[in-house]
Design a protein around this motif. Structure first.
Motif, PDB file in Angstrom:
ATOM      1  N   GLY A 148       0.820  -1.217   0.000  1.00  0.00           N
ATOM      2  CA  GLY A 148       0.000   0.000   0.000  1.00  0.00           C
ATOM      3  C   GLY A 148       0.847   1.256   0.000  1.00  0.00           C
ATOM      4  O   GLY A 148       0.588   2.203  -0.751  1.00  0.00           O
ATOM      5  N   ASP A 220       1.677  -8.863  -1.758  1.00  0.00           N
ATOM      6  CA  ASP A 220       0.236  -8.730  -1.949  1.00  0.00           C
ATOM      7  C   ASP A 220      -0.133  -8.759  -3.426  1.00  0.00           C
ATOM      8  O   ASP A 220       0.592  -8.233  -4.270  1.00  0.00           O
ATOM      9  CB  ASP A 220      -0.262  -7.417  -1.339  1.00  0.00           C
ATOM     10  CG  ASP A 220      -0.126  -7.391   0.175  1.00  0.00           C
ATOM     11  OD1 ASP A 220       0.069  -8.481   0.747  1.00  0.00           O
ATOM     12  OD2 ASP A 220      -0.218  -6.307   0.772  1.00  0.00           O
ATOM     13  N   GLN A 228      -6.317  -2.731   0.891  1.00  0.00           N
ATOM     14  CA  GLN A 228      -5.519  -1.931   1.818  1.00  0.00           C
ATOM     15  C   GLN A 228      -5.734  -0.439   1.547  1.00  0.00           C
ATOM     16  O   GLN A 228      -5.842   0.364   2.484  1.00  0.00           O
ATOM     17  CB  GLN A 228      -4.042  -2.293   1.693  1.00  0.00           C
ATOM     18  CG  GLN A 228      -3.716  -3.663   2.265  1.00  0.00           C
ATOM     19  CD  GLN A 228      -2.264  -4.047   2.060  1.00  0.00           C
ATOM     20  OE1 GLN A 228      -1.547  -3.439   1.275  1.00  0.00           O
ATOM     21  NE2 GLN A 228      -1.831  -5.075   2.770  1.00  0.00           N
TER      22      GLN A 228
END
Length: 493
Positions: A148, A220, A228
């Protein structure tokens, strides 16, 4: 189109045959999750970037920024003098003990088995470690936790570049992620997976100090990254856009998230669920401000075993062919006219809407509704030549595939059965051979009567035979003969 003021999560799959504008719908939805904002100056961008970040996040962001410039080893004075650290201190009205703040964050988030860092009250998650020279580096295994932040940094850097190169005073900010599923797409790309990471050597006595080394870390995927971002900005809605959802094994792609995406299982909802992710073991819940839109081709039956599981989690919206969107081709002007009613009987007009409607009516009778043609097959047609090309290169091959090449079915769809061979869109290869044989026999009899039979003629006739099958009329391919006349296409109505 989605109403972003509604806070109940939306899960929709747009279904239909090929060419009905399902992907176009996703692109239109993407616009609803795009903000067009006044372009901020660099100082404002920096403020927006750092506003909600902790000191630990700021230090991580500094490492990510330096890594983007190929610097992996960093000492504390460099951290404290970095623009991110200086700006955060200014936001917090801090002027003193800045080095102590940096040291504290680095040591608190170092691994318990570090050989170079001693600290008692460590945080549960490690991000940094120090080599023997006193230089700090970001742990490769922490990269998965910083997806993120990495995306925020990329957006910040891109916005700064845009400020320097563009005269446009407006920039777009996307609150969606779009992916296309395929047979090899899996959980690792969508949720999280183990992937290679390049990191600098931490050994100060290494002759190639600073050289990259490859390690593996949990990173991710597209959906987790979007979640996120959404969790960090709960006042805005975000969208996951999935094209061709039934091309992949959906249960494998979503994994344990297949239950979490249900509207009432989201964060903050009545039956909110939290699970531990398969690779990292982190606790995770899907934010309520994430909407999911997908497309599904009903001609692909690979999703059938999962149909009931998906129906409990998605609304299915049918996207039928829309022939009314198609124009008319005028033979007089060679231009496309605006759509008219089906009552038109102009002999110099080919009404593409009626043509598609006629084809689909016979397709449904022969093959069923899931074999229809979408309007996109003819949507860009603006001339007779383009119509001929669309038939030869797209429509007929598509129908040949779904019919298994059955001549009788193809000829019924194109109303060829009662037409002379020269006007048939689809020809029976055996009929062509028989017609050619009759022609050759006539020639042979004529030659025999004149005493001029060729010795090799019989063997040539034998070689001309084939096993049959469908054939596209050569005149349609070459755009000649009966296929230059409007009536040939009008009979398809």
């Amino acid at each position: 189109m989605p109403d972003t003021s509604i806070h109940k999560p939306t899960n929709i799959i747009y279904t239909g045959v090929a060419g009905t504008g399902k992907t176009y719908r996703l692109l239109q939805i993407a616009k609803q999750y795009t903000d067009y904002l006044p372009r901020a100056n660099d100082e404002d961008l920096l403020k927006q970037l750092l506003q909600a970040l902790s000191w630990r996040d700021v230090v991580c962001l500094i490492f990510l920024d330096l890594q983007s410039n190929h610097q992996d080893l960093v000492k504390v004075p460099e951290i404290v003098s970095h623009e991110f650290f200086v700006a955060k201190a200014s936001q917090n009205a801090r002027e003193s003990n800045l080095s102590s703040t940096a040291w504290l964050e680095l040591r608190r988030h170092s691994p318990a088995d570090s050989k170079t860092v001693s600290f008692e009250n460590r945080a549960s998650q490690a991000y940094f470690d120090k080599d023997n020279s006193g230089a700090w580096y970001l742990l490769p295994e922490s990269m998965a936790l910083l997806t993120g932040l990495s995306q925020q940094l990329e957006e910040f850097q891109q916005a700064k570049r845009d400020n320097n190169t563009s005269q446009n005073q407006v920039f777009s900010q996307q609150r969606f992620s779009m992916v296309s599923f395929h047979q090899a797409y899996g959980y690792e790309e969508f949720v999280e997976g183990i992937r290679p990471v390049m990191a600098a050597s931490s050994q100060s006595n290494n002759l190639n100090n600073g050289a990259s080394q490859m390690s593996y870390a949990i990173q991710d995927g597209a959906f987790l990254t979007l979640c996120q971002r959404a969790a960090n900005n709960p006042k805005q809605r975000y969208a996951m856009l999935i094209d061709e959802i039934n091309r992949a094994n959906v249960s494998r792609v979503f994994g344990e998230l297949l239950s979490l995406i249900e509207s009432d299982k989201r964060t903050g909802m009545a039956n909110a669920m939290t699970i531990n992710l398969a690779y990292s073991g982190r606790t995770f819940s899907v934010p309520a401000n994430v909407d999911i839109y997908a497309t599904m081709n009903t001609q692909d039956y690979s999703l059938a075993p999962l149909d009931m599981a998906l129906r409990r989690r998605f609304r299915f919206v049918d996207c039928p062919p829309q022939p009314e969107l198609l124009p008319m081709i005028s033979f007089n002007t060679k231009e496309v006219e605006a759509p008219k009613t089906f009552a038109s009987d102009d002999s110099e007009i080919i009404d593409l809407a009626r043509l598609l409607t006629g084809l689909n009516r016979r397709i449904i009778e022969t093959l069923g509704v899931d074999s229809q043609l979408g309007h996109a097959f003819l949507f860009s047609v603006t001339s007779l030549e383009q119509l001929q090309s669309a038939l030869v290169e797209q429509i007929i091959p598509q129908l040949a595939q779904v019919t298994g090449g059955q001549v009788s079915a193809l000829q019924y769809i194109f109303k060829d059965a009662q037409q002379p061979l020269s006007a048939q869109f689809i020809q029976d290869s055996q009929a062509l051979v028989a017609n050619d044989e009759n022609h050759q026999i006539g020639m042979k009899n004529n030659l025999t009567a004149q005493g001029q039979v060729l010795s090799g003629h019989n063997s040539w006739l034998g070689q001309s035979m084939n096993t049959g099958g469908y054939k596209i009329n050569d005149d349609l391919v070459t755009k000649t003969g009966e296929f230059t006349k409007p009536i040939t296409y009008q009979r398809l109505y």
